[in-house]
Structures are given as C-alpha cells and as structure tokens.
Design a protein around this motif. Structure first.
Motif, mmCIF file in Angstrom:
data_model
loop_
_atom_site.group_PDB
_atom_site.id
_atom_site.type_symbol
_atom_site.label_atom_id
_atom_site.label_comp_id
_atom_site.label_asym_id
_atom_site.label_seq_id
_atom_site.Cartn_x
_atom_site.Cartn_y
_atom_site.Cartn_z
ATOM 1 N N ALA A 52 -6.260 11.783 15.378
ATOM 2 C CA ALA A 52 -5.288 12.437 14.495
ATOM 3 C C ALA A 52 -4.218 11.424 14.096
ATOM 4 C CB ALA A 52 -4.638 13.611 15.219
ATOM 5 N N VAL A 53 -3.680 11.593 12.895
ATOM 6 C CA VAL A 53 -2.742 10.593 12.370
ATOM 7 C C VAL A 53 -1.504 11.254 11.783
ATOM 8 C CG1 VAL A 53 -2.467 8.676 10.728
ATOM 9 C CG2 VAL A 53 -4.710 9.088 11.776
ATOM 10 N N LEU A 54 -0.339 10.710 12.148
ATOM 11 C CA LEU A 54 0.917 11.107 11.504
ATOM 12 C C LEU A 54 1.454 9.897 10.754
ATOM 13 C CD1 LEU A 54 0.970 12.594 14.560
ATOM 14 C CD2 LEU A 54 3.037 13.544 13.568
ATOM 15 N N VAL A 55 1.881 10.115 9.521
ATOM 16 C CA VAL A 55 2.457 9.039 8.719
ATOM 17 C C VAL A 55 3.873 9.453 8.342
ATOM 18 C CG1 VAL A 55 2.277 7.705 6.583
ATOM 19 C CG2 VAL A 55 0.191 8.373 7.797
ATOM 20 N N GLY A 56 4.833 8.533 8.495
ATOM 21 C CA GLY A 56 6.219 8.835 8.143
ATOM 22 C C GLY A 56 6.775 7.796 7.180
ATOM 23 N N ALA A 57 7.718 8.231 6.350
ATOM 24 C CA ALA A 57 8.366 7.305 5.414
ATOM 25 C C ALA A 57 9.756 7.836 5.096
ATOM 26 C CB ALA A 57 7.547 7.186 4.132
ATOM 27 N N SER A 58 10.647 6.929 4.708
ATOM 28 C CA SER A 58 11.972 7.375 4.258
ATOM 29 C C SER A 58 12.080 7.209 2.746
ATOM 30 C CB SER A 58 13.069 6.578 4.965
ATOM 31 O OG SER A 58 12.988 5.220 4.620
ATOM 32 N N ILE A 59 13.167 7.754 2.210
ATOM 33 C CA ILE A 59 13.386 7.711 0.755
ATOM 34 C C ILE A 59 14.527 6.758 0.438
ATOM 35 C CG2 ILE A 59 14.135 9.058 -1.242
ATOM 36 C CD1 ILE A 59 11.373 9.907 -0.360
ATOM 37 N N HIS A 60 14.246 5.832 -0.464
ATOM 38 C CA HIS A 60 15.286 4.964 -1.016
ATOM 39 C C HIS A 60 15.130 5.014 -2.530
ATOM 40 C CE1 HIS A 60 15.476 3.494 3.114
ATOM 41 N NE2 HIS A 60 16.670 3.029 2.813
ATOM 42 N N ALA A 61 16.211 5.350 -3.213
ATOM 43 C CA ALA A 61 16.197 5.472 -4.671
ATOM 44 C C ALA A 61 15.014 6.313 -5.156
ATOM 45 C CB ALA A 61 16.204 4.085 -5.320
ATOM 46 N N GLY A 62 14.808 7.429 -4.483
ATOM 47 C CA GLY A 62 13.797 8.385 -4.925
ATOM 48 C C GLY A 62 12.364 8.054 -4.547
ATOM 49 N N LYS A 63 12.159 6.973 -3.817
ATOM 50 C CA LYS A 63 10.776 6.552 -3.513
ATOM 51 C C LYS A 63 10.561 6.327 -2.020
ATOM 52 C CE LYS A 63 9.792 5.987 -7.926
ATOM 53 N NZ LYS A 63 9.337 7.214 -8.526
ATOM 54 N N HIS A 64 9.313 6.504 -1.601
ATOM 55 C CA HIS A 64 8.916 6.140 -0.237
ATOM 56 C C HIS A 64 8.622 4.634 -0.201
ATOM 57 C CE1 HIS A 64 7.779 10.374 -0.868
ATOM 58 N NE2 HIS A 64 8.136 10.531 0.387
ATOM 59 N N GLN A 65 8.490 4.079 0.996
ATOM 60 C CA GLN A 65 8.142 2.663 1.125
ATOM 61 C C GLN A 65 6.807 2.412 0.385
ATOM 62 O OE1 GLN A 65 9.466 4.334 3.885
ATOM 63 N NE2 GLN A 65 11.350 3.194 3.647
ATOM 64 N N PRO A 66 6.764 1.436 -0.528
ATOM 65 C CA PRO A 66 5.515 1.156 -1.253
ATOM 66 C C PRO A 66 4.352 0.827 -0.306
ATOM 67 C CG PRO A 66 7.357 -0.006 -2.261
ATOM 68 C CD PRO A 66 7.880 0.611 -1.003
ATOM 69 N N SER A 67 4.668 0.200 0.839
ATOM 70 C CA SER A 67 3.593 -0.150 1.794
ATOM 71 C C SER A 67 2.937 1.111 2.365
ATOM 72 C CB SER A 67 4.156 -1.010 2.932
ATOM 73 O OG SER A 67 5.295 -0.385 3.484
ATOM 74 N N ILE A 68 3.715 2.176 2.523
ATOM 75 C CA ILE A 68 3.152 3.445 3.031
ATOM 76 C C ILE A 68 2.267 4.083 1.951
ATOM 77 C CG2 ILE A 68 3.783 5.836 3.616
ATOM 78 C CD1 ILE A 68 4.098 4.060 6.025
ATOM 79 N N LEU A 69 2.769 4.049 0.726
ATOM 80 C CA LEU A 69 1.988 4.601 -0.394
ATOM 81 C C LEU A 69 0.644 3.878 -0.484
ATOM 82 C CD1 LEU A 69 2.718 6.566 -2.932
ATOM 83 C CD2 LEU A 69 2.698 4.425 -4.179
ATOM 84 N N GLU A 70 0.702 2.559 -0.392
ATOM 85 C CA GLU A 70 -0.499 1.730 -0.495
ATOM 86 C C GLU A 70 -1.457 2.015 0.666
ATOM 87 O OE1 GLU A 70 -1.476 0.154 -3.010
ATOM 88 O OE2 GLU A 70 -3.292 -0.348 -1.872
ATOM 89 N N PHE A 71 -0.898 2.126 1.866
ATOM 90 C CA PHE A 71 -1.728 2.395 3.048
ATOM 91 C C PHE A 71 -2.468 3.729 2.886
ATOM 92 C CE2 PHE A 71 -2.534 4.501 7.046
ATOM 93 C CZ PHE A 71 -3.172 3.517 7.791
ATOM 94 N N VAL A 72 -1.720 4.752 2.470
ATOM 95 C CA VAL A 72 -2.321 6.085 2.343
ATOM 96 C C VAL A 72 -3.385 6.075 1.250
ATOM 97 C CG1 VAL A 72 -1.854 8.486 1.698
ATOM 98 C CG2 VAL A 72 -0.358 7.326 3.322
#
Ligand SMILES: Cc1cc2nc3c(=O)[nH]c(=O)nc-3n(C[C@H](O)[C@H](O)[C@H](O)COP(=O)(O)O)c2cc1C
Length: 197
Positions: A52-72
């Motif tokens: 099972a996998v949990l993924v977390g990210a924070s918001i800066h200027a309306g966006k999540h970390q690009p590395s998280i977006l790319e990973f997902v």
C-alpha cells in the motif's frame, strides 16, 4: 502486517513532519513502514514492492511539488493496482473558507495524473517565517492575514503551525483500517496488545 510506503514532497519540511506522524501511527498498529522524501528517492525504486502507498505533497503558489506530480504520473499503473492514499498540506486547509480551494488543488492534480487514491487527507500546514527570506516573509504574512481570521499563536521563533495532529492520526488510522480490510489483514498490534493471528 502490511508494507506501507509513505512518500512525500516538501518545501519547508511540514509535509515531512506530517508523513512522520502518519508513519508512526501505522507503525504503532504493527505495520512495516518506509518513509521517503521524494528528493532522496533512489534511482532504482520499485513502488510495486509495497502492499500500500501513501503520497503526500504541499502547496506552493497553487501547485504541488513537480517531482511528486511526475512520480505519480510515471507510476500511475502501479499506484492504481494497490490501495493508496494522498495527503495534501496547505494554508488553504487551515480554514473552513479555504476548503474549496484545497479541494480544487487536488482535483487539478487528479486530472493531471489520472491517479485515483482510495483516501485523500487535507491538512493545514505551517508558516515558517523564520526560514523565509525578507520578501517571502512579508508576502506570506500578508496572505495569511487575509486568509486566516483566527490566527494561532506563534511559537518562540515567530512560526505559526496550523496542522491538527489529531486529524493526521485519525486519517492514518482510517487509511490503515481501509487497507487492512482490502487486503484481508488483521492488524498485528492494537493498543499495545499483540493479537492472535
Ligand atoms: C512561497 C509559499 C507559497 C505558498 N502558496 C500557497 C498556496 O498557493 N496555497 C496554499 O493553500 N498554501 C500556500 N502556501 C502554504 C504552504 O502550503 C504551507 O506553508 C505548508 O505548510 C508548506 O508545507 P511544506 O513545508 O511541506 O512545503 C505557501 C507557502 C509558501 C512559503
């Protein structure tokens, strides 16, 4: 026992602290947890090794970390094959009025990644003024003043934390219960007691 991956992206560390609290809750339930900052992800990393996998990210200027977006995006098939959860840390989730905005950030993320986590958690973050440069501090103070009417007390360094840790623990417990149910696993440890298999 379930093997959980808790992977997160962060700007100033709050999502890492949230990830650690989630990991502690899963660990206390007797599960095996690996917590990783996306910036420290080994090159040969196989998300398929986890139940099972949990993924977390924070918001800066309306966006999540690009590395998280790319990973997902690049691991979407593997993620959609196992029980998953997403958690988001932002200033918007610190207030009732910011709820819709916080939900909007996630909707955009889900549309871009085509990943459909089984559970989603929204948590208020923190404003680490002591770590910002002059302009960022000024800007964030103005934004926070407009966004938050009931400002929590700052700590000794002037930083303000909005995270509700009871909510974080409740989210982790809910994810654990969901995953245990889905995988047909009895939690090995509850309330410090070992349960018979
Ligand atoms: C430069 C900057 C921009 C931010 N932009 C947003 C935003 O657009 N929306 C929001 O809800 N929160 C915003 N926040 C608040 C962060 O999401 C919050 O500080 C969070 O705790 C950051 O988590 P992290 O330390 O894991 O990166 C911003 C914070 C900073 C410092």
């Amino acid at each position: 026992m379930v093997s959980f991956l808790v992977l997160y992206g962060t700007g100033e560390g709050q999502t890492g602290t949230v990830a650690a609290r989630i990991a502690d809750t899963l660990d206390e339930r007797g599960h095996d947890v690996m917590t990783i900052d996306i910036d420290e992800l080994p090159a040969e990393f196989d998300v398929g090794e986890f139940d099972a996998v949990l993924v977390g990210a924070s918001i800066h200027a309306g966006k999540h970390q690009p590395s998280i977006l790319e990973f997902v995006r690049s691991n979407r098939a593997a993620l959609n094959a196992v029980p998953t959860a997403f958690f988001q840390v932002s200033l918007s989730s610190a207030t009732e009025e910011g709820r819709a905005q916080a939900a909007g950030y996630f909707e955009e993320f889900a549309a871009k990644t085509e990943w459909h986590p089984d559970r989603v958690g929204f948590f208020g973050g923190a404003l680490r003024y002591s770590e910002y440069g002059f302009l960022k501090r000024l800007l964030m103070k103005q934004i926070a003043k407009r966004a938050v009417s009931d400002m929590p007390e700052a700590d000794a360094s002037g930083d303000v934390e909005f995270t509700d840790w009871d909510e974080v623990e409740a989210f982790a417990a809910d994810v654990a219960a969901f995953v245990e149910g889905r995988l047909g696993v009895t939690p090995p440890v509850t309330g410090g007691q070992t349960e018979p298999e």
